[in-house]
Design an enzyme around this catalytic site. Structure first.
Site, short mmCIF file in Angstrom:
data_model
loop_
_atom_site.label_atom_id
_atom_site.label_comp_id
_atom_site.label_asym_id
_atom_site.label_seq_id
_atom_site.Cartn_x
_atom_site.Cartn_y
_atom_site.Cartn_z
N GLY A 31 6.81 1.49 1.28
CA GLY A 31 6.92 2.86 1.78
C GLY A 31 8.35 3.38 1.69
N THR A 32 9.26 2.60 2.22
CA THR A 32 10.68 2.99 2.19
C THR A 32 11.46 2.30 1.08
OG1 THR A 32 11.22 1.16 3.67
CG2 THR A 32 10.75 3.32 4.70
N HIS B 284 33.50 -7.36 -12.37
CA HIS B 284 32.30 -7.45 -11.54
C HIS B 284 31.70 -8.85 -11.53
CE1 HIS B 284 32.57 -3.15 -11.18
NE2 HIS B 284 32.51 -3.02 -12.49
N HIS C 30 0.82 -1.22 0.00
CA HIS C 30 0.00 0.00 0.00
C HIS C 30 0.85 1.26 0.00
CE1 HIS C 30 0.80 -1.48 4.02
NE2 HIS C 30 0.70 -0.24 4.49
N ARG D 66 7.30 6.45 -0.35
CA ARG D 66 7.11 7.58 0.58
C ARG D 66 8.40 8.37 0.75
NH1 ARG D 66 3.94 3.69 4.84
NH2 ARG D 66 1.89 3.75 3.82
N ARG E 51 32.60 -11.12 -8.56
CA ARG E 51 32.00 -10.65 -7.30
C ARG E 51 30.55 -11.12 -7.19
NH1 ARG E 51 34.91 -4.83 -8.44
NH2 ARG E 51 36.99 -5.58 -7.93
N ASN F 32 26.55 -4.41 -10.26
CA ASN F 32 25.92 -5.51 -9.51
C ASN F 32 25.03 -6.38 -10.38
OD1 ASN F 32 25.22 -2.81 -7.36
ND2 ASN F 32 26.94 -4.20 -7.01
N GLY G 40 11.77 -2.90 3.20
CA GLY G 40 11.19 -4.21 3.49
C GLY G 40 11.01 -5.05 2.23
C1 RB5 Z 1 4.07 -0.20 5.61
O1 RB5 Z 1 3.48 0.62 6.55
C2 RB5 Z 1 5.57 -0.01 5.60
O2 RB5 Z 1 6.13 -0.60 6.72
C3 RB5 Z 1 6.16 -0.61 4.34
O3 RB5 Z 1 5.59 0.00 3.22
C4 RB5 Z 1 7.65 -0.47 4.16
O4 RB5 Z 1 8.09 0.83 4.34
C5 RB5 Z 1 8.48 -1.48 4.85
O5 RB5 Z 1 9.72 -1.53 4.73
#
Ligand code: RB5
Length: 143
Positions: free
Chosen positions: A66-67, A133, A9, A109, A136, A99, A70
């Protein structure tokens, strides 16, 4: 060239923009979800894109949460996957050249849309340099 896309999401909106951009530029897109902003678990989408690329059902993958952290960790659990979390076009270029990354990971985000699309274009059009490369990458694969 076929590109597999996956997002949770936190990456859904950027995934939709990347999908439109890729189709406009003649790429074939395999959209593995998610398909709304409802809360989901990023590992499912990271794994799905990872397996699709590892099984050569797509040349490259793009994963977004989001980041970007994950979902890149999840994708990298799949054997043969080198998912690179990038925040600028230099990283997107170098991770292909050095790589031989086969998945680009982005933080929906974290980065703006224009930068994200530039990174996608750079990643998909940059060739692996091979040479020094290669050994490696073999060392990564051997673990
Ligand atoms: C979801 O809220 C957030 O944890 C996910 O999108 C992400 O940033 C995880 O690494």
């Amino acid at each position: 060239m076929k590109i597999a896309l996956g997002a949770d999401h936190g990456g859904f909106e950027l995934k939709e923009k990347i999908k439109t951009h890729l189709i406009k530029n003649g790429y074939e897109v395999l959209d593995l979800g998610t398909n709304s902003s409802d809360s989901v678990d990023y590992p499912e989408f990271g794994h799905a894109v990872g397996y699709t690329v590892a099984e050569k059902k797509a040349e490259f993958g793009i994963v977004i949460c989001g980041t970007g952290i994950g979902i890149s960790i999840a994708a990298n659990k799949v054997t043969g996957i080198r998912a690179a979390l990038c925040t600028n076009t230099t990283m997107a270029r170098l991770t292909r050249e050095h790589n031989n990354a086969n998945i680009l990971a982005l933080g929906g985000r974290i980065i703006g849309d224009i930068l994200a699309l530039e990174m996608v274009d750079t990643f998909l059009t940059t060739e692996f340099q091979g040479g020094r490369h290669e050994k490696r990458i073999t060392k990564i694969e051997n673990v």
